[in-house]
Design a protein around this motif. Structure first.
Motif, PDB file in Angstrom:
ATOM      1  N   VAL A  37      34.684 -73.920 -94.140  1.00 36.49           N
ATOM      2  CA  VAL A  37      35.759 -73.777 -93.150  1.00 36.49           C
ATOM      3  C   VAL A  37      36.739 -72.690 -93.622  1.00 36.49           C
ATOM      4  O   VAL A  37      37.126 -71.803 -92.856  1.00 36.49           O
ATOM      5  CB  VAL A  37      36.481 -75.130 -92.920  1.00 36.49           C
ATOM      6  N   LEU A  38      37.061 -72.729 -94.909  1.00 34.48           N
ATOM      7  CA  LEU A  38      37.911 -71.680 -95.474  1.00 34.48           C
ATOM      8  C   LEU A  38      37.194 -70.325 -95.409  1.00 34.48           C
ATOM      9  O   LEU A  38      37.790 -69.291 -95.077  1.00 34.48           O
ATOM     10  CB  LEU A  38      38.250 -72.055 -96.920  1.00 34.48           C
ATOM     11  N   GLY A  39      35.892 -70.357 -95.703  1.00 36.07           N
ATOM     12  CA  GLY A  39      35.082 -69.141 -95.646  1.00 36.07           C
ATOM     13  C   GLY A  39      35.072 -68.508 -94.267  1.00 36.07           C
ATOM     14  O   GLY A  39      35.020 -67.281 -94.129  1.00 36.07           O
ATOM     15  N   LEU A  40      35.124 -69.332 -93.256  1.00 34.55           N
ATOM     16  CA  LEU A  40      35.176 -68.832 -91.876  1.00 34.55           C
ATOM     17  C   LEU A  40      36.387 -67.912 -91.684  1.00 34.55           C
ATOM     18  O   LEU A  40      36.268 -66.823 -91.101  1.00 34.55           O
ATOM     19  CB  LEU A  40      35.233 -70.042 -90.934  1.00 34.55           C
ATOM     20  N   PHE A  41      37.541 -68.329 -92.192  1.00 27.60           N
ATOM     21  CA  PHE A  41      38.746 -67.499 -92.073  1.00 27.60           C
ATOM     22  C   PHE A  41      38.648 -66.223 -92.930  1.00 27.60           C
ATOM     23  O   PHE A  41      39.181 -65.173 -92.564  1.00 27.60           O
ATOM     24  CB  PHE A  41      39.999 -68.308 -92.463  1.00 27.60           C
ATOM     25  N   MET A  42      37.950 -66.349 -94.059  1.00 29.07           N
ATOM     26  CA  MET A  42      37.770 -65.177 -94.917  1.00 29.07           C
ATOM     27  C   MET A  42      36.900 -64.128 -94.225  1.00 29.07           C
ATOM     28  O   MET A  42      37.209 -62.937 -94.234  1.00 29.07           O
ATOM     29  CB  MET A  42      37.150 -65.614 -96.247  1.00 29.07           C
ATOM     30  N   VAL A  43      35.802 -64.588 -93.628  1.00 32.27           N
ATOM     31  CA  VAL A  43      34.914 -63.663 -92.918  1.00 32.27           C
ATOM     32  C   VAL A  43      35.646 -63.057 -91.720  1.00 32.27           C
ATOM     33  O   VAL A  43      35.541 -61.860 -91.449  1.00 32.27           O
ATOM     34  CB  VAL A  43      33.618 -64.370 -92.464  1.00 32.27           C
ATOM     35  N   ASP A  44      36.398 -63.892 -91.036  1.00 31.56           N
ATOM     36  CA  ASP A  44      37.156 -63.438 -89.865  1.00 31.56           C
ATOM     37  C   ASP A  44      38.062 -62.258 -90.235  1.00 31.56           C
ATOM     38  O   ASP A  44      38.091 -61.228 -89.552  1.00 31.56           O
ATOM     39  CB  ASP A  44      37.999 -64.610 -89.346  1.00 31.56           C
ATOM     40  N   TRP A  45      38.772 -62.403 -91.340  1.00 28.78           N
ATOM     41  CA  TRP A  45      39.701 -61.342 -91.756  1.00 28.78           C
ATOM     42  C   TRP A  45      38.947 -60.097 -92.248  1.00 28.78           C
ATOM     43  O   TRP A  45      39.290 -58.964 -91.882  1.00 28.78           O
ATOM     44  CB  TRP A  45      40.647 -61.873 -92.832  1.00 28.78           C
ATOM     45  N   ALA A  46      37.903 -60.326 -93.041  1.00 24.50           N
ATOM     46  CA  ALA A  46      37.120 -59.187 -93.549  1.00 24.50           C
ATOM     47  C   ALA A  46      36.493 -58.395 -92.397  1.00 24.50           C
ATOM     48  O   ALA A  46      36.479 -57.162 -92.400  1.00 24.50           O
ATOM     49  CB  ALA A  46      36.042 -59.688 -94.514  1.00 24.50           C
ATOM     50  N   ARG A  47      35.984 -59.113 -91.396  1.00 28.03           N
ATOM     51  CA  ARG A  47      35.404 -58.452 -90.219  1.00 28.03           C
ATOM     52  C   ARG A  47      36.444 -57.603 -89.510  1.00 28.03           C
ATOM     53  O   ARG A  47      36.171 -56.484 -89.062  1.00 28.03           O
ATOM     54  CB  ARG A  47      34.869 -59.507 -89.233  1.00 28.03           C
ATOM     55  N   GLU A  48      37.650 -58.169 -89.380  1.00 31.38           N
ATOM     56  CA  GLU A  48      38.714 -57.446 -88.688  1.00 31.38           C
ATOM     57  C   GLU A  48      39.102 -56.183 -89.456  1.00 31.38           C
ATOM     58  O   GLU A  48      39.316 -55.118 -88.872  1.00 31.38           O
ATOM     59  CB  GLU A  48      39.913 -58.382 -88.545  1.00 31.38           C
ATOM     60  N   LEU A  49      39.180 -56.306 -90.774  1.00 33.13           N
ATOM     61  CA  LEU A  49      39.592 -55.166 -91.592  1.00 33.13           C
ATOM     62  C   LEU A  49      38.574 -54.030 -91.543  1.00 33.13           C
ATOM     63  O   LEU A  49      38.936 -52.859 -91.452  1.00 33.13           O
ATOM     64  CB  LEU A  49      39.799 -55.609 -93.056  1.00 33.13           C
ATOM     65  N   ILE A  50      37.309 -54.369 -91.609  1.00 31.15           N
ATOM     66  CA  ILE A  50      36.296 -53.308 -91.651  1.00 31.15           C
ATOM     67  C   ILE A  50      36.037 -52.731 -90.254  1.00 31.15           C
ATOM     68  O   ILE A  50      35.631 -51.569 -90.129  1.00 31.15           O
ATOM     69  CB  ILE A  50      34.997 -53.787 -92.342  1.00 31.15           C
ATOM     70  N   GLY A  51      36.322 -53.500 -89.235  1.00 32.76           N
ATOM     71  CA  GLY A  51      36.201 -52.985 -87.866  1.00 32.76           C
ATOM     72  C   GLY A  51      34.824 -53.198 -87.278  1.00 32.76           C
ATOM     73  O   GLY A  51      33.831 -53.321 -87.990  1.00 32.76           O
ATOM     74  N   GLU A  52      34.787 -53.198 -85.950  1.00 38.02           N
ATOM     75  CA  GLU A  52      33.549 -53.548 -85.257  1.00 38.02           C
ATOM     76  C   GLU A  52      32.462 -52.486 -85.328  1.00 38.02           C
ATOM     77  O   GLU A  52      31.289 -52.776 -85.219  1.00 38.02           O
ATOM     78  CB  GLU A  52      33.856 -53.879 -83.787  1.00 38.02           C
ATOM     79  N   GLY A  53      32.881 -51.244 -85.520  1.00 38.01           N
ATOM     80  CA  GLY A  53      31.897 -50.161 -85.478  1.00 38.01           C
ATOM     81  C   GLY A  53      31.024 -50.063 -86.722  1.00 38.01           C
ATOM     82  O   GLY A  53      30.032 -49.344 -86.728  1.00 38.01           O
ATOM     83  N   VAL A  54      31.372 -50.777 -87.780  1.00 33.75           N
ATOM     84  CA  VAL A  54      30.671 -50.619 -89.061  1.00 33.75           C
ATOM     85  C   VAL A  54      29.579 -51.676 -89.235  1.00 33.75           C
ATOM     86  O   VAL A  54      29.823 -52.866 -89.077  1.00 33.75           O
ATOM     87  CB  VAL A  54      31.676 -50.719 -90.240  1.00 33.75           C
ATOM     88  N   GLU A  55      28.361 -51.214 -89.560  1.00 34.10           N
ATOM     89  CA  GLU A  55      27.274 -52.136 -89.879  1.00 34.10           C
ATOM     90  C   GLU A  55      27.428 -52.503 -91.350  1.00 34.10           C
ATOM     91  O   GLU A  55      26.935 -51.795 -92.226  1.00 34.10           O
ATOM     92  CB  GLU A  55      25.936 -51.439 -89.630  1.00 34.10           C
ATOM     93  N   ALA A  56      28.160 -53.578 -91.599  1.00 35.67           N
ATOM     94  CA  ALA A  56      28.552 -53.887 -92.975  1.00 35.67           C
ATOM     95  C   ALA A  56      27.542 -54.762 -93.693  1.00 35.67           C
ATOM     96  O   ALA A  56      26.964 -55.664 -93.107  1.00 35.67           O
ATOM     97  CB  ALA A  56      29.908 -54.581 -92.971  1.00 35.67           C
ATOM     98  N   ASP A  57      27.363 -54.479 -94.981  1.00 35.09           N
ATOM     99  CA  ASP A  57      26.650 -55.377 -95.878  1.00 35.09           C
ATOM    100  C   ASP A  57      27.677 -56.290 -96.543  1.00 35.09           C
ATOM    101  O   ASP A  57      28.883 -56.029 -96.467  1.00 35.09           O
ATOM    102  CB  ASP A  57      25.891 -54.575 -96.938  1.00 35.09           C
ATOM    103  N   ALA A  58      27.201 -57.326 -97.192  1.00 27.98           N
ATOM    104  CA  ALA A  58      28.120 -58.325 -97.752  1.00 27.98           C
ATOM    105  C   ALA A  58      27.774 -58.701 -99.182  1.00 27.98           C
ATOM    106  O   ALA A  58      26.618 -58.647 -99.592  1.00 27.98           O
ATOM    107  CB  ALA A  58      28.094 -59.580 -96.881  1.00 27.98           C
ATOM    108  N   ILE A  59      28.827 -59.052 -99.917  1.00 27.46           N
ATOM    109  CA  ILE A  59      28.675 -59.646-101.252  1.00 27.46           C
ATOM    110  C   ILE A  59      29.553 -60.893-101.285  1.00 27.46           C
ATOM    111  O   ILE A  59      30.683 -60.856-100.812  1.00 27.46           O
ATOM    112  CB  ILE A  59      29.132 -58.668-102.359  1.00 27.46           C
ATOM    113  N   VAL A  60      29.020 -61.963-101.835  1.00 26.11           N
ATOM    114  CA  VAL A  60      29.864 -63.125-102.111  1.00 26.11           C
ATOM    115  C   VAL A  60      29.859 -63.337-103.617  1.00 26.11           C
ATOM    116  O   VAL A  60      28.890 -63.015-104.300  1.00 26.11           O
ATOM    117  CB  VAL A  60      29.383 -64.413-101.389  1.00 26.11           C
ATOM    118  N   GLU A  61      30.970 -63.888-104.123  1.00 29.89           N
ATOM    119  CA  GLU A  61      31.117 -64.015-105.574  1.00 29.89           C
ATOM    120  C   GLU A  61      30.934 -65.453-106.056  1.00 29.89           C
ATOM    121  O   GLU A  61      31.342 -65.799-107.163  1.00 29.89           O
ATOM    122  CB  GLU A  61      32.477 -63.441-105.997  1.00 29.89           C
ATOM    123  N   THR A  62      30.348 -66.265-105.223  1.00 26.39           N
ATOM    124  CA  THR A  62      29.973 -67.629-105.594  1.00 26.39           C
ATOM    125  C   THR A  62      28.770 -68.020-104.761  1.00 26.39           C
ATOM    126  O   THR A  62      28.579 -67.507-103.664  1.00 26.39           O
ATOM    127  CB  THR A  62      31.121 -68.632-105.326  1.00 26.39           C
TER     128      THR A  62
END
Lengths: 205, 205
Positions: free
Chosen positions: A42-67
């Motif tokens: 549930v906390l992760g949902l908010f983290m992804v939400d913010w990261a998505r917003e920061l990088i913007g919709e136009g970017v095909e982003a890859d991801a790393i998680v640290e746990t």
């Protein structure tokens, strides 16, 4: 303690739409996939939400998680990156942080649980720091705190990738001379399992 | 070449219902989650289907996959096991095999792509052994072969787990004296990232 350039919460999620969907739908998605409404997810949902917003919709982003706890599922459910498609990498560091990045530009954003910001949210802090038992902090109560906190317990920073930004390519495969199965040729003349690193014995009837 | 006790295909999937759902629905689920109908994931669907049938509905099974390509997503989509909930373990061996097992009984079933059985299905074999380029073997043609082959290119065996059967517990966490974030205490006095193993530099505006 730290000199990071931290980004402000910006438009802060309204609480009704997260990751482009109604919150209630996101929570159902979490429960269906993960088996239960795990607070980390549930906390992760908010983290992804913010990261998505920061990088913007136009970017095909890859991801790393640290746990490897919970956060891999947050990425898999709310971005196009999965373990199996190779867009998500998992670092087993037990740090509650994730990054979305443009692998060509090697740039992106990292979002993490900020313990200083989390401290006023006692249930959340005590749960994360393992200071309280599950018995003494029911899931519904904890999740209510997490939903209340949302983005306010997180921090974010703009990052430039120095490692792990390349997608891992498939290596050459070979047929194992012992078991007859295909395996990564780099492992040597026979596969890891036949080298003695296997995890099972075959049951013969 | 091998002396394994191999299980017969048994009731063999009818082609309409796989993993308890209509095939067409499974293929949509794959595309939505993974981004495209990856042939490895379509084949993985049949592998999970057979493993589920062998272990039976009453068992709360954990999973192991022996490659990080595609198969983790087949498990995550068609069983309750995910990376983030800790019920799925991934071995990076590039072997196209998966196991479902009862972690208390330490027993289960392993299903794998059997190269001998795959040989008559030329498209499938050539794709898996990387003997043909994507250009020369369109996705639709390859997937048609995989759907035609279904379970007949797989083998299965009953196994007794000798390693990896325990769920990994969360370790003690500590607060890193350098970055102020929580991390696995076992990493030492500061976190991996602060020890120099980090993957990014912070962009300062």
């Amino acid at each position: 303690m730290n000199n990071k350039t931290v980004i402000s919460h910006g438009s802060e999620s309204s609480g009704t739409n997260v990751c482009g969907r109604p919150l209630v739908e996101c929570l159902q998605t979490i429960e269906r996939f993960h088996g239960w409404k795990a607070p980390g997810l549930v906390l992760g949902l908010f983290m992804v939400d913010w990261a998505r917003e920061l990088i913007g919709e136009g970017v095909e982003a890859d991801a790393i998680v640290e746990t490897r706890h919970c956060l891999p599922d947050a990425i898999q459910l709310f971005t196009p990156c999965t373990v199996g498609n190779g867009w998500l990498k998992i670092l087993d560091w037990d740090k509650f942080a994730l990054s979305l990045y443009d692998r060509r530009e090697r740039s992106g954003y990292r979002v993490w649980l900020d313990l200083e910001k989390a401290q006023p949210f006692e249930n959340l802090y005590n749960w994360y720091m393992r200071l309280v038992s599950k018995k003494d902090l029911p899931l519904d109560v904890l999740n209510a705190t997490i939903l209340e906190a949302g983005r306010t317990v997180l921090s974010a920073e703009e990052i430039c990738m120095t490692r792990f930004y390349r997608r891992i390519k498939k290596d050459a495969i070979a047929v194992c001379a012992r078991c007859g199965e295909a395996y990564a040729a780099a492992q040597g003349p026979i596969c890891k399992a036949c080298q003695g690193e296997g995890y099972f014995q075959v049951v013969t009837q």
